[in-house]
Design a protein around this motif. Structure first.
Motif, PDB file in Angstrom:
ATOM      1  N   PRO A 226       0.845  -1.191   0.000  1.00 39.80           N
ATOM      2  CA  PRO A 226       0.000   0.000   0.000  1.00 39.80           C
ATOM      3  C   PRO A 226       0.885   1.246   0.000  1.00 39.80           C
ATOM      4  CG  PRO A 226      -0.222  -1.215   2.075  1.00 39.80           C
ATOM      5  CD  PRO A 226       0.722  -1.965   1.220  1.00 39.80           C
ATOM      6  N   ARG A 227       0.449   2.272  -0.703  1.00 37.56           N
ATOM      7  CA  ARG A 227       1.222   3.511  -0.815  1.00 37.56           C
ATOM      8  C   ARG A 227       0.444   4.631  -0.147  1.00 37.56           C
ATOM      9  NH1 ARG A 227       1.455   1.647  -6.614  1.00 37.56           N
ATOM     10  NH2 ARG A 227       3.175   0.178  -6.575  1.00 37.56           N
ATOM     11  N   ILE A 228       1.101   5.248   0.861  1.00 39.84           N
ATOM     12  CA  ILE A 228       0.452   6.295   1.650  1.00 39.84           C
ATOM     13  C   ILE A 228       1.246   7.589   1.518  1.00 39.84           C
ATOM     14  CG2 ILE A 228      -0.256   7.029   3.952  1.00 39.84           C
ATOM     15  CD1 ILE A 228      -0.543   4.065   4.693  1.00 39.84           C
ATOM     16  N   LEU A 229       0.533   8.674   1.231  1.00 39.59           N
ATOM     17  CA  LEU A 229       1.114  10.015   1.206  1.00 39.59           C
ATOM     18  C   LEU A 229       0.751  10.686   2.524  1.00 39.59           C
ATOM     19  CD1 LEU A 229       2.519  12.370  -0.229  1.00 39.59           C
ATOM     20  CD2 LEU A 229       0.332  12.913  -1.304  1.00 39.59           C
ATOM     21  N   LEU A 230       1.774  11.076   3.286  1.00 32.65           N
ATOM     22  CA  LEU A 230       1.594  11.640   4.623  1.00 32.65           C
ATOM     23  C   LEU A 230       2.079  13.082   4.650  1.00 32.65           C
ATOM     24  CD1 LEU A 230       1.051  11.407   7.695  1.00 32.65           C
ATOM     25  CD2 LEU A 230       3.303  10.325   7.904  1.00 32.65           C
ATOM     26  N   HIS A 231       1.166  14.001   5.014  1.00 35.59           N
ATOM     27  CA  HIS A 231       1.501  15.422   5.069  1.00 35.59           C
ATOM     28  C   HIS A 231       1.399  15.953   6.492  1.00 35.59           C
ATOM     29  CE1 HIS A 231      -0.174  19.545   5.432  1.00 35.59           C
ATOM     30  NE2 HIS A 231       0.867  19.835   4.694  1.00 35.59           N
ATOM     31  N   SER A 232       2.474  16.543   6.973  1.00 37.19           N
ATOM     32  CA  SER A 232       2.481  17.328   8.199  1.00 37.19           C
ATOM     33  C   SER A 232       3.750  18.162   8.208  1.00 37.19           C
ATOM     34  CB  SER A 232       2.445  16.435   9.448  1.00 37.19           C
ATOM     35  OG  SER A 232       2.498  17.245  10.619  1.00 37.19           O
TER      36      SER A 232
END
Length: 142
Positions: free
Chosen positions: A17-23
């Motif tokens: 699974p490919r997750i884009l994480l923004h913070s």
């Protein structure tokens, strides 16, 4: 005029699974990664994380091709995750599910305005984070 397309993504079991994480906060990104863990369940492929610290870096990947889930920090400085979520949901055809990290449970009404598919409130509970991520990836948390 943009049309909104929401899809229910189910990650094939034969690929990561490919997750884009923004913070903008490195510790928040680390807390999310540690809460989710390296994989969704025993024997599953390892998660592929892409991290971004700014709205600009996120919007450079605006087509979001190849991502199965987007996690946005609703408390990020300058451009928060709720505004970004609404923008993505309105402008990206086939936008993957988006989970927004809320500053407090009372912000859930704003998350509904943002068209978020899921939310997690601070303080981040690892079990809740992992469950919400697994649900929105179409997997069953073990």
């Amino acid at each position: 005029m943009s049309t909104q397309a929401q899809t229910s993504t189910s990650v094939p079991t034969d690929r990561s699974p490919r997750i884009l994480l923004h913070s903008d906060d490195l510790t928040i990104r680390e807390q999310v990664r540690l809460a989710v863990g390296p994989r969704l369940r025993s024997g599953a492929p390892e998660i592929e994380w892409t991290e971004v610290a700014t709205a600009d870096a996120l919007l450079e990947r605006k087509d979001l091709g190849g991502f199965d889930l987007v996690i946005l920090d609703g408390e990020a400085d300058k451009v928060g995750g709720m505004g970004l979520c609404r923008q993505l949901k309105n402008e990206v055809y086939g936008c993957p599910p988006v989970v927004v990290l809320l500053g407090r449970p009372h912000d859930s009404w704003l998350a509904s305005w943002s068209l978020a598919d899921g939310t997690v409130s601070r303080p981040l509970d690892p079990i809740t984070v992992q469950r919400v991520v697994a649900e929105h990836l179409g997997a069953t948390a073990a």
